[in-house]
Design a protein around this motif. Structure first.
Motif, short mmCIF file in Angstrom:
data_model
loop_
_atom_site.label_atom_id
_atom_site.label_comp_id
_atom_site.label_asym_id
_atom_site.label_seq_id
_atom_site.Cartn_x
_atom_site.Cartn_y
_atom_site.Cartn_z
N PHE A 49 -8.68 8.65 4.72
CA PHE A 49 -9.44 7.42 4.49
C PHE A 49 -10.90 7.74 4.78
CE2 PHE A 49 -5.21 5.83 5.32
CZ PHE A 49 -5.08 4.74 4.46
N LEU A 50 -11.78 7.50 3.82
CA LEU A 50 -13.20 7.79 3.96
C LEU A 50 -13.93 6.46 4.17
CD1 LEU A 50 -13.26 10.27 0.97
CD2 LEU A 50 -13.47 10.91 3.39
N LEU A 51 -14.34 6.22 5.41
CA LEU A 51 -14.94 4.95 5.80
C LEU A 51 -16.44 5.13 5.96
CD1 LEU A 51 -14.90 2.03 6.87
CD2 LEU A 51 -14.26 2.97 9.11
N GLN A 52 -17.20 4.34 5.21
CA GLN A 52 -18.65 4.43 5.31
C GLN A 52 -19.12 3.64 6.52
OE1 GLN A 52 -20.08 6.49 3.29
NE2 GLN A 52 -22.12 6.24 4.15
N LYS A 55 -1.99 7.59 -5.44
CA LYS A 55 -3.25 7.45 -6.16
C LYS A 55 -4.32 6.87 -5.24
CE LYS A 55 -1.75 3.01 -8.15
NZ LYS A 55 -1.51 2.26 -9.41
N PRO A 56 -5.60 7.10 -5.59
CA PRO A 56 -6.70 6.62 -4.74
C PRO A 56 -6.80 5.10 -4.76
CG PRO A 56 -7.43 8.38 -6.23
CD PRO A 56 -6.06 7.95 -6.69
N LEU A 57 -7.48 4.59 -3.75
CA LEU A 57 -7.73 3.15 -3.65
C LEU A 57 -9.10 2.93 -3.04
CD1 LEU A 57 -6.78 0.17 -3.82
CD2 LEU A 57 -5.87 0.45 -1.49
N LEU A 60 -20.49 3.77 -2.01
CA LEU A 60 -19.92 3.02 -0.91
C LEU A 60 -21.00 2.59 0.06
CD1 LEU A 60 -17.33 4.24 -2.12
CD2 LEU A 60 -16.46 4.48 0.21
N GLU A 61 -20.93 1.31 0.45
CA GLU A 61 -21.84 0.72 1.43
C GLU A 61 -21.13 0.67 2.79
OE1 GLU A 61 -24.90 -0.27 0.74
OE2 GLU A 61 -24.87 -0.07 -1.46
N PRO A 62 -21.87 0.41 3.87
CA PRO A 62 -21.22 0.31 5.18
C PRO A 62 -20.06 -0.70 5.16
CG PRO A 62 -23.58 0.41 5.46
CD PRO A 62 -23.34 0.31 3.98
N GLY A 63 -18.91 -0.26 5.67
CA GLY A 63 -17.71 -1.08 5.69
C GLY A 63 -16.77 -0.82 4.54
N ASP A 64 -17.26 -0.19 3.47
CA ASP A 64 -16.38 0.16 2.35
C ASP A 64 -15.54 1.38 2.73
OD1 ASP A 64 -17.55 -1.85 0.90
OD2 ASP A 64 -18.84 -0.52 -0.28
N MET A 65 -14.37 1.49 2.14
CA MET A 65 -13.46 2.60 2.46
C MET A 65 -12.75 3.07 1.20
SD MET A 65 -10.64 2.79 5.53
CE MET A 65 -9.51 1.55 4.85
N LEU A 66 -12.57 4.37 1.12
CA LEU A 66 -11.87 5.00 -0.01
C LEU A 66 -10.68 5.78 0.52
CD1 LEU A 66 -11.76 5.84 -3.04
CD2 LEU A 66 -13.32 7.72 -2.46
N PHE A 109 0.83 -1.21 0.00
CA PHE A 109 0.00 0.00 0.00
C PHE A 109 0.86 1.25 0.00
CE2 PHE A 109 -1.96 3.41 2.49
CZ PHE A 109 -3.05 3.70 1.67
N LEU A 110 1.87 1.27 0.88
CA LEU A 110 2.73 2.45 0.97
C LEU A 110 3.54 2.66 -0.31
CD1 LEU A 110 3.98 2.11 4.65
CD2 LEU A 110 2.26 3.68 3.75
N GLY A 111 3.93 1.57 -0.95
CA GLY A 111 4.73 1.70 -2.16
C GLY A 111 3.93 2.05 -3.40
N GLN A 112 2.67 1.64 -3.45
CA GLN A 112 1.89 1.82 -4.67
C GLN A 112 0.84 2.93 -4.58
OE1 GLN A 112 0.22 -1.97 -5.98
NE2 GLN A 112 1.93 -3.07 -5.04
#
Length: 399
Positions: free
Chosen positions: A147-150, A26-28, A191-197, A18-21
């Motif tokens: 981090f945007l956590l639903q 870029k977003p994930l 995004l549904e509950p538990g999804d994260m951006l 994650f840290l390298g890419q």
């Protein structure tokens, strides 16, 4: 945990991957990052926080009015709010934002442990937003990682790619809403509950509530700007420099023009500044203080009377323990085998490396720490200043 261990909250990526890419690149989108999540607060509880003095809260209405009552596309109000404010709101198109909820609600603060694959001192706070259908704060850009956590309901996120710092924004409102926003291909998700951006700094994004119970947690990370860093470090160094350290031009040659600032003079001044500031040890001391500076200083409530060290030791040895005050910030740096600096809420304190490391982690603060030299005195001082506290029986997991 090894850096190459797959993490479910990162979609099976390891921390190293994650840290390298992705980190700051870029977003994930991570589906099911927290599959069993339950919102730590209800909308009513979040609104209750927004009504309290000293808590940073904003209400964003997409169809607002100016001071004269004329319609305008956006309106921002700042808390604390009263019940009448929420009673007048329509059934759609508004958002409540409450900053630093982890400073007030232990269940929210506990979520930060999931992000321990990142430096703890980089964490800023957790903002929580509530919105009925259509609620939004407009397309905008943040200059920090988030981090945007639903947590409940659904929110549609559209991404517009990296944006220049001087991109035009809408004038006349207390929001940095972009004048132009174009969604990139395949960057449109609900995004549904538990999804994260995850979003790195400088990426345009637009989130719109798709339900009447939309709660989103924004886990933000602090990063000093260049102007903040230069000014702050220079001020810190200035407090340590003797008045005798000044510009010097011994041995200079006679000037061709006595009114000219020549290259030799500028080079002497440049060397004075660079030699003064280029001090790695002092930089580390300043950086630790800067990155642990509390977000809200008035949250740290000092003790009225100094804590007797003997009483604190006895309480810990009897099975008691101390807790890190919500909102307090800890970090540490080793100096040698016997000494380290513990950075706490903008200060730097000398202590044993093992003690510093324990206090800057999530390890229990109990009698075992008394084995370190000077531990009882240090803990008493941290208790007196409000960075540590004794647990209270009436502490609730909600506000």
């Amino acid at each position: 945990m090894p850096a190459d261990t797959p993490l479910p909250m990162l979609g099976g990526l390891s921390a190293a991957d994650f840290l390298g890419q992705y980190w700051q690149r870029k977003p994930l989108l991570i589906r099911g990052a927290f599959p069993d999540i339950e919102s730590p607060l209800s909308p009513d509880e979040l609104a209750g926080l927004a009504c309290e003095e000293g808590i940073e809260a904003r209400l964003v209405e997409e169809h607002g009015r100016d001071a004269k009552g004329n319609p305008k596309p956006w309106q921002v109000s700042h808390g604390p709010f009263g019940e009448a404010t929420f009673a007048r709101l329509p059934e759609s198109d508004w958002t409540l934002l409450v900053q630093a909820v982890d400073h007030y609600v232990p269940a929210v603060a506990d979520l930060l442990e999931a992000f321990s694959f990142l430096p703890r001192w980089r964490l800023d706070d957790i903002m929580i937003s509530y919105a009925p259908p259509g609620g939004s704060v407009g397309p905008h850009v943040d200059q920090y990682d988030v981090f945007l956590l639903q947590a409940s309901g659904q929110r549609r996120w559209q991404l517009g790619g990296a944006v220049d710092e001087d991109a035009p924004i809408i004038d006349g409102i207390d929001l940095r809403i972009l004048e132009h926003f174009e969604v990139e291909p395949d960057q449109d998700w609900v995004l549904e509950p538990g999804d994260m951006l995850y979003l790195p700094p400088g990426h345009a994004h637009h989130g719109v509530s798709q339900s009447d119970d939309c709660m989103t947690l924004s886990v933000g990370f602090r990063a000093l700007s260049a102007d903040e860093s230069v000014t702050s470090f220079a001020d810190y160094m200035g407090e340590t420099l003797p008045a005798s350290l000044r510009y010097s031009d011994a041995g200079m040659t006679p000037p061709t023009d006595p009114g000219e600032l020549n290259d030799e003079a500028l080079e002497r001044m440049r060397r004075l500044i660079l030699d003064t500031l280029d001090d790695p040890a002092q930089l580390a001391q300043w950086f630790g203080r800067a990155m642990t500076q509390p977000k809200y200083v008035d949250q740290l409530v000092p003790q009225e009377e100094p804590t007797p060290v003997e009483e604190l030791s006895a309480e810990l040895e009897a099975g008691g323990y101390l807790e890190r005050t919500l909102g307090s910030r800890f970090a540490w740096r080793v100096l040698d085998d016997n000494q380290a600096t513990l950075f706490v809420d903008g200060d730097g304190l000398a202590c044993a490396p093992g003690l510093a490391r324990a206090l800057a982690s999530q390890a229990p603060i109990d009698a075992e720490l008394l084995a370190y030299p000077g531990a009882a005195t240090l803990l008493a001082g941290l208790l007196d200043r409000g960075s540590l506290s004794w647990p209270t029986d009436d502490m609730e997991d909600d506000a």
